[in-house]
Design a protein around this motif. Sequence first.
Motif, short mmCIF file in Angstrom:
data_model
loop_
_atom_site.label_atom_id
_atom_site.label_comp_id
_atom_site.label_asym_id
_atom_site.label_seq_id
_atom_site.Cartn_x
_atom_site.Cartn_y
_atom_site.Cartn_z
N UNK A 103 -2.12 16.27 -7.06
CA UNK A 103 -3.06 15.22 -6.56
C UNK A 103 -2.38 14.55 -5.54
N UNK A 104 -3.00 13.82 -4.76
CA UNK A 104 -2.63 12.47 -3.82
C UNK A 104 -3.56 11.29 -3.95
N UNK A 105 -3.41 10.17 -3.61
CA UNK A 105 -4.14 9.06 -3.62
C UNK A 105 -3.56 7.86 -2.92
N UNK A 106 -4.37 7.08 -2.46
CA UNK A 106 -3.72 5.71 -1.96
C UNK A 106 -3.68 4.85 -3.25
N UNK A 118 1.02 -1.11 -0.09
CA UNK A 118 0.02 0.12 0.09
C UNK A 118 0.81 1.22 0.01
N UNK A 119 0.59 2.10 -0.71
CA UNK A 119 1.48 3.38 -0.83
C UNK A 119 0.53 4.55 -0.90
N UNK A 120 1.04 5.67 -0.70
CA UNK A 120 0.55 7.12 -0.98
C UNK A 120 1.41 7.87 -2.02
N UNK A 121 0.25 7.86 -3.15
CA UNK A 121 1.06 8.56 -4.27
C UNK A 121 0.80 10.19 -4.19
N UNK A 122 1.77 11.00 -4.39
CA UNK A 122 1.85 12.24 -4.46
C UNK A 122 2.53 12.84 -5.60
N UNK A 123 1.56 13.64 -6.40
CA UNK A 123 2.33 13.97 -7.81
C UNK A 123 1.31 14.97 -8.34
N UNK A 155 0.21 11.03 -15.82
CA UNK A 155 0.47 11.55 -14.33
C UNK A 155 1.86 10.96 -13.92
N UNK A 156 2.39 11.89 -12.96
CA UNK A 156 3.76 11.66 -12.34
C UNK A 156 3.49 11.52 -10.98
N UNK A 157 4.01 10.59 -10.11
CA UNK A 157 4.02 10.68 -8.82
C UNK A 157 5.02 9.81 -8.05
N UNK A 158 5.46 10.12 -6.90
CA UNK A 158 6.15 9.44 -5.90
C UNK A 158 5.30 8.80 -5.01
N UNK A 159 5.76 7.38 -4.60
CA UNK A 159 4.70 6.56 -3.87
C UNK A 159 5.84 6.41 -2.56
N UNK A 160 4.94 6.54 -1.57
CA UNK A 160 5.72 6.34 -0.20
C UNK A 160 4.98 5.43 0.58
N UNK A 161 5.55 4.28 1.15
CA UNK A 161 5.38 3.15 1.67
C UNK A 161 4.33 3.40 3.13
N UNK A 162 3.22 2.86 2.93
CA UNK A 162 2.29 3.17 3.86
C UNK A 162 1.41 1.66 4.02
#
Length: 265
Positions: free
Chosen positions: A251-254, A88-93, A113-120
Amino acid sequence: MYASTLLVSLLGASTVIAAPTWPAVNWDAAKTDGLETVSEYFNMLAQKVEWGKSMAAAPVCDLSKAQMPVAPVQPLLPPSPGLTLKHVAIGRGTQNYTCDLANATAVPFQVGAVATLFNASCIASTYPDLLQLLPKLALSFNLTTQEDKMGPTNMIVSGKHFFTNTTTPFFNLDLNSQYQLGEAGCEKDNQTAAPDNAPKGQQGEKAVPWLRLKTRVGSTGDLQEVYRVETAGGSAPASCHGMPAAFEVQYAAQYWFWEGASQQD
């Protein structure tokens, strides 16, 4: 080991680094509730740290306990039988769009779209209420050229999301040498509108739809399906009036990644 120690390591702002380089607070984010979101996050975090002090052991990071959000009106199709949750990651981009300036009636066209994924993953399995807040929290912080951690949290980068062409979202979860989770090009299989109360973007943009993606042949790590849920911001305006030829909407998303046996033809 207190449970609070694990929680702080996952979500708390670091006090060890002398000059942390967090993304700067965007004081205008989410209009009037930007600072309220940051405050809500820290209040919730403090409450869970207090609860953790009374626990005999830290909660176990068990993804089988994580429950993926379900859209309230028209739910996405569920994961295919036999699949298990892998990450599961939080995407922010940014969601990226173009406009045909020669056409007075043109509407924005999405080109990727372009996003960095953070470990959640551990947050998803132990603190689902915090997880729900994270996309909105992420939009309260500006993007920087080097995304090592997400906002005030200690969530580390687990991957990158981008498009290889206008119809192929791609996820690279092999960036961290410690966690080689796989890579996957995908195609959209199902979508549903974000809830009416979904967090808006930094300029009041509506939240992009929730998605169910199927991985394409050639994906690695047994990745089979990817879900984008709990979206915040990202939608384009209704028309191209006053817009440039190319623009981005933050944007951001799970993102929920499901694995299983190799794809069948």
